[in-house]
Motif scaffolding. Structure first.
Motif, PDB file in Angstrom:
ATOM      1  N   ALA A  28      70.990  -9.632 -79.560  1.00  0.00           N
ATOM      2  CA  ALA A  28      72.312  -9.356 -80.126  1.00  0.00           C
ATOM      3  C   ALA A  28      73.412  -9.818 -79.170  1.00  0.00           C
ATOM      4  O   ALA A  28      73.198  -9.949 -77.965  1.00  0.00           O
ATOM      5  CB  ALA A  28      72.469  -7.870 -80.416  1.00  0.00           C
ATOM      6  N   LYS A  29      74.592 -10.045 -79.741  1.00  0.00           N
ATOM      7  CA  LYS A  29      75.759 -10.421 -78.945  1.00  0.00           C
ATOM      8  C   LYS A  29      76.395  -9.129 -78.424  1.00  0.00           C
ATOM      9  O   LYS A  29      76.762  -8.260 -79.222  1.00  0.00           O
ATOM     10  CB  LYS A  29      76.739 -11.182 -79.845  1.00  0.00           C
ATOM     11  CG  LYS A  29      77.960 -11.713 -79.145  1.00  0.00           C
ATOM     12  CD  LYS A  29      78.830 -12.485 -80.141  1.00  0.00           C
ATOM     13  CE  LYS A  29      80.208 -12.737 -79.551  1.00  0.00           C
ATOM     14  NZ  LYS A  29      81.130 -13.221 -80.594  1.00  0.00           N
ATOM     15  N   VAL A  30      76.510  -8.996 -77.120  1.00  0.00           N
ATOM     16  CA  VAL A  30      77.053  -7.754 -76.545  1.00  0.00           C
ATOM     17  C   VAL A  30      78.274  -8.079 -75.697  1.00  0.00           C
ATOM     18  O   VAL A  30      78.382  -9.162 -75.118  1.00  0.00           O
ATOM     19  CB  VAL A  30      75.995  -7.017 -75.687  1.00  0.00           C
ATOM     20  CG1 VAL A  30      74.729  -6.737 -76.491  1.00  0.00           C
ATOM     21  CG2 VAL A  30      75.657  -7.799 -74.429  1.00  0.00           C
ATOM     22  N   SER A  31      79.199  -7.113 -75.631  1.00  0.00           N
ATOM     23  CA  SER A  31      80.414  -7.283 -74.827  1.00  0.00           C
ATOM     24  C   SER A  31      80.151  -6.881 -73.375  1.00  0.00           C
ATOM     25  O   SER A  31      79.122  -6.303 -73.048  1.00  0.00           O
ATOM     26  CB  SER A  31      81.534  -6.412 -75.396  1.00  0.00           C
ATOM     27  OG  SER A  31      81.304  -5.043 -75.052  1.00  0.00           O
ATOM     28  N   VAL A  44      79.967  -0.397 -74.519  1.00  0.00           N
ATOM     29  CA  VAL A  44      79.578  -1.787 -74.788  1.00  0.00           C
ATOM     30  C   VAL A  44      79.550  -1.967 -76.302  1.00  0.00           C
ATOM     31  O   VAL A  44      78.980  -1.134 -77.020  1.00  0.00           O
ATOM     32  CB  VAL A  44      78.201  -2.116 -74.175  1.00  0.00           C
ATOM     33  CG1 VAL A  44      77.609  -3.383 -74.793  1.00  0.00           C
ATOM     34  CG2 VAL A  44      78.310  -2.275 -72.667  1.00  0.00           C
ATOM     35  N   PHE A  45      80.196  -3.012 -76.777  1.00  0.00           N
ATOM     36  CA  PHE A  45      80.201  -3.310 -78.208  1.00  0.00           C
ATOM     37  C   PHE A  45      79.091  -4.304 -78.531  1.00  0.00           C
ATOM     38  O   PHE A  45      78.975  -5.339 -77.864  1.00  0.00           O
ATOM     39  CB  PHE A  45      81.542  -3.920 -78.629  1.00  0.00           C
ATOM     40  CG  PHE A  45      82.707  -3.011 -78.392  1.00  0.00           C
ATOM     41  CD1 PHE A  45      83.014  -1.997 -79.290  1.00  0.00           C
ATOM     42  CD2 PHE A  45      83.500  -3.155 -77.259  1.00  0.00           C
ATOM     43  CE1 PHE A  45      84.086  -1.149 -79.068  1.00  0.00           C
ATOM     44  CE2 PHE A  45      84.572  -2.309 -77.023  1.00  0.00           C
ATOM     45  CZ  PHE A  45      84.865  -1.299 -77.928  1.00  0.00           C
ATOM     46  N   ILE A  46      78.298  -3.981 -79.532  1.00  0.00           N
ATOM     47  CA  ILE A  46      77.295  -4.912 -80.032  1.00  0.00           C
ATOM     48  C   ILE A  46      77.835  -5.472 -81.335  1.00  0.00           C
ATOM     49  O   ILE A  46      78.087  -4.727 -82.286  1.00  0.00           O
ATOM     50  CB  ILE A  46      75.954  -4.192 -80.273  1.00  0.00           C
ATOM     51  CG1 ILE A  46      75.472  -3.584 -78.958  1.00  0.00           C
ATOM     52  CG2 ILE A  46      74.912  -5.139 -80.837  1.00  0.00           C
ATOM     53  CD1 ILE A  46      74.308  -2.655 -79.130  1.00  0.00           C
ATOM     54  N   GLU A  54      78.468   0.649 -81.161  1.00  0.00           N
ATOM     55  CA  GLU A  54      79.059   0.940 -79.860  1.00  0.00           C
ATOM     56  C   GLU A  54      78.068   1.765 -79.051  1.00  0.00           C
ATOM     57  O   GLU A  54      77.668   2.846 -79.480  1.00  0.00           O
ATOM     58  CB  GLU A  54      80.349   1.757 -80.021  1.00  0.00           C
ATOM     59  CG  GLU A  54      81.482   0.972 -80.604  1.00  0.00           C
ATOM     60  CD  GLU A  54      82.781   1.768 -80.593  1.00  0.00           C
ATOM     61  OE1 GLU A  54      83.756   1.281 -81.194  1.00  0.00           O
ATOM     62  OE2 GLU A  54      82.816   2.874 -80.008  1.00  0.00           O
ATOM     63  N   LEU A  55      77.701   1.263 -77.892  1.00  0.00           N
ATOM     64  CA  LEU A  55      76.881   2.052 -76.964  1.00  0.00           C
ATOM     65  C   LEU A  55      77.834   2.805 -76.048  1.00  0.00           C
ATOM     66  O   LEU A  55      78.733   2.208 -75.441  1.00  0.00           O
ATOM     67  CB  LEU A  55      75.985   1.135 -76.137  1.00  0.00           C
ATOM     68  CG  LEU A  55      75.019   0.238 -76.913  1.00  0.00           C
ATOM     69  CD1 LEU A  55      74.234  -0.660 -75.950  1.00  0.00           C
ATOM     70  CD2 LEU A  55      74.068   1.055 -77.779  1.00  0.00           C
TER      71      LEU A  55
END
Lengths: 134, 134
Positions: A28-31, A44-46, A54-55
């Motif tokens: 996945a694309k994560v911030s 962290v936004f996925i 949101e984690l």
């Protein structure tokens, strides 16, 4: 009243490990992690194709997710956020229907800089619901 | 690997009451209840603009959500379902990375008639994750 699902929030005990699993294993694309001391979390936004996960990791002793992680040490789904067009109108309508708004009932600025409110999970099938004005 | 969030599933003790809240108070579009005896649940779909919420009520004594509701009597978020393009390839890749697939590891037909798998929550920050091939 409900618009899009803005995000699903997952509280995690170890943000680095959870982020690595979503990025390296699930692809996945994560911030980058963002510390939000005013909310007591690091986020962290996925980015999925249609919404976000949101984690959330606790930040500081007063973090609002510490109690949740005490009960769920491995982590778990913490809340779901729905978008609404007018948060004050939504709040008034929900209160009139008997739903409880958490805190003092006034919208606060959420993680995205937009007004948010939380509704009492006992009124919504055990689910903590956030409303965000967009 | 991960595509869209197909749905967020919420286990509820009383489907009629939860559906009425989402429909009448939150103003959401809800489906008729659908009994799925092969999955041990009755389901109502809440159609949001970008994804779905599934309300799950136990059906039958062997329902897989009875244990969850025993621990969470008011209900709660039960799992999140991500779409994947090739579920067998996803499974092989995840197993190779050390994630545990529940059951015998073979995809089953899920509530939408598409192949699904569940991943062990302990490997994913306490979150039960369903993968659905679309």
């Amino acid at each position: 009243m409900l618009g899009r699902v803005n995000h699903i929030a997952i509280a995690v005990p170890d943000l680095g490990s959870a982020t690595a699993t979503y990025r390296d294993v699930l692809g996945a694309k994560v911030s980058q992690p963002q510390a939000m001391p005013q909310h007591g979390v690091t986020v962290v936004f996925i980015e999925l194709d249609n919404t976000k996960v949101e984690l959330l990791e606790p930040l500081g002793e007063e973090s609002p997710i510490r109690t949740f992680l005490g009960k769920n040490p491995s982590g778990g789904m913490h809340h779901i956020c729905y978008e609404v067009a007018d948060i004050a109108a939504a709040r008034d309508q929900l209160k009139q229907a008997g739903l409880r708004v958490l805190g003092d009932g006034e919208p606060k600025l959420g993680a995205h800089g937009k007004p948010v409110l939380f509704l009492h999970p006992k009124d919504l099938a055990g689910t903590l619901v956030e409303l965000e004005e967009v």
